[in-house]
Structure formats: structure tokens, C-alpha cells
Design a protein around this motif. Structure first.
Motif, PDB file in Angstrom:
ATOM      1  N   GLN A   8      22.632  30.675  39.401  1.00  0.00           N
ATOM      2  CA  GLN A   8      21.836  29.459  38.777  1.00  0.00           C
ATOM      3  C   GLN A   8      22.233  28.751  37.970  1.00  0.00           C
ATOM      4  N   PHE A   9      22.299  29.108  36.733  1.00  0.00           N
ATOM      5  CA  PHE A   9      22.809  28.614  35.566  1.00  0.00           C
ATOM      6  C   PHE A   9      23.973  27.760  35.851  1.00  0.00           C
ATOM      7  N   LEU A  10      25.219  28.334  36.325  1.00  0.00           N
ATOM      8  CA  LEU A  10      26.171  27.485  36.536  1.00  0.00           C
ATOM      9  C   LEU A  10      26.096  26.390  37.670  1.00  0.00           C
ATOM     10  N   LYS A  11      25.128  26.756  38.527  1.00  0.00           N
ATOM     11  CA  LYS A  11      24.774  25.446  39.462  1.00  0.00           C
ATOM     12  C   LYS A  11      24.024  24.307  38.646  1.00  0.00           C
ATOM     13  N   SER A  12      23.339  24.787  37.911  1.00  0.00           N
ATOM     14  CA  SER A  12      22.564  23.561  37.002  1.00  0.00           C
ATOM     15  C   SER A  12      23.374  22.637  36.299  1.00  0.00           C
ATOM     16  N   LYS A  13      24.363  23.509  35.741  1.00  0.00           N
ATOM     17  CA  LYS A  13      25.393  22.614  34.973  1.00  0.00           C
ATOM     18  C   LYS A  13      26.519  22.021  35.658  1.00  0.00           C
ATOM     19  N   ALA A  18      32.647  29.375  41.178  1.00  0.00           N
ATOM     20  CA  ALA A  18      32.849  30.402  40.220  1.00  0.00           C
ATOM     21  C   ALA A  18      33.259  31.570  40.476  1.00  0.00           C
ATOM     22  N   MET A  19      33.869  32.412  39.526  1.00  0.00           N
ATOM     23  CA  MET A  19      34.191  33.739  39.872  1.00  0.00           C
ATOM     24  C   MET A  19      33.454  34.701  38.875  1.00  0.00           C
ATOM     25  N   MET A  20      32.963  35.823  39.462  1.00  0.00           N
ATOM     26  CA  MET A  20      32.346  36.759  38.518  1.00  0.00           C
ATOM     27  C   MET A  20      32.943  37.990  38.591  1.00  0.00           C
ATOM     28  N   LEU A  21      33.615  38.717  37.442  1.00  0.00           N
ATOM     29  CA  LEU A  21      34.278  39.812  37.552  1.00  0.00           C
ATOM     30  C   LEU A  21      33.118  40.758  36.854  1.00  0.00           C
ATOM     31  N   ASP A  22      33.521  42.047  37.332  1.00  0.00           N
ATOM     32  CA  ASP A  22      32.643  43.186  36.937  1.00  0.00           C
ATOM     33  C   ASP A  22      32.769  43.791  35.566  1.00  0.00           C
ATOM     34  N   GLY A  23      34.018  43.681  35.032  1.00  0.00           N
ATOM     35  CA  GLY A  23      34.110  44.257  33.642  1.00  0.00           C
ATOM     36  C   GLY A  23      34.054  45.647  33.748  1.00  0.00           C
ATOM     37  N   GLY A  24      34.504  46.340  34.642  1.00  0.00           N
ATOM     38  CA  GLY A  24      34.725  47.569  35.050  1.00  0.00           C
ATOM     39  C   GLY A  24      35.934  48.336  34.263  1.00  0.00           C
ATOM     40  N   VAL A  46      46.295  44.035  40.783  1.00  0.00           N
ATOM     41  CA  VAL A  46      45.774  42.906  40.866  1.00  0.00           C
ATOM     42  C   VAL A  46      45.674  42.147  39.508  1.00  0.00           C
ATOM     43  N   ALA A  47      46.186  40.802  39.308  1.00  0.00           N
ATOM     44  CA  ALA A  47      45.752  40.146  38.045  1.00  0.00           C
ATOM     45  C   ALA A  47      45.389  38.743  38.001  1.00  0.00           C
ATOM     46  N   LEU A  48      44.434  37.936  37.297  1.00  0.00           N
ATOM     47  CA  LEU A  48      44.288  36.907  37.574  1.00  0.00           C
ATOM     48  C   LEU A  48      44.818  36.301  36.045  1.00  0.00           C
ATOM     49  N   GLY A  49      45.605  35.239  36.324  1.00  0.00           N
ATOM     50  CA  GLY A  49      46.112  34.564  35.107  1.00  0.00           C
ATOM     51  C   GLY A  49      45.655  33.115  34.947  1.00  0.00           C
TER      52      GLY A  49
END
Length: 51
Positions: A8-13, A18-24, A46-49
């Protein structure tokens, strides 16, 4: 901020995607060629550069 709140925050901006990463345990950050995440580096398939 949970997933729904972040969406919702990102949508309001005005973000359309967007991509959400879990931080595991397999999450790592490398900056300037140096590992900057706390913990022991792990091999991950896997990597995201971002440049």
C-alpha cells in the motif's frame, strides 16, 4: 511494516511494480565487491544484481 502495508505504501508513492525479499539466512548483500551482511556467507544459486 508487513507485506500488505509495504504494498500500500509503495502504491501510494506511485510505484507500479516492486520486489519483496524475505531477508532469510541465504540473503546477502555485496557492496563495492565486499560482503556487507552480518553472518557467514553462504553459497546461493540465484542472485539479483543492481547496478
Amino acid at each position: 511494516m508487513n507485506f500488505d502495508e509495504a504494498a500500500q505504501f509503495l502504491k501510494s508513492k506511485g510505484f507500479e511494480s516492486a520486489m519483496m525479499l524475505d531477508g532469510g539466512g541465504s540473503t546477502a548483500m555485496v557492496y563495492g565487491g565486499k560482503y556487507v551482511t552480518n553472518g557467514t556467507p553462504r553459497s546461493i544459486p540465484v542472485a539479483l544484481g543492481v547496478r
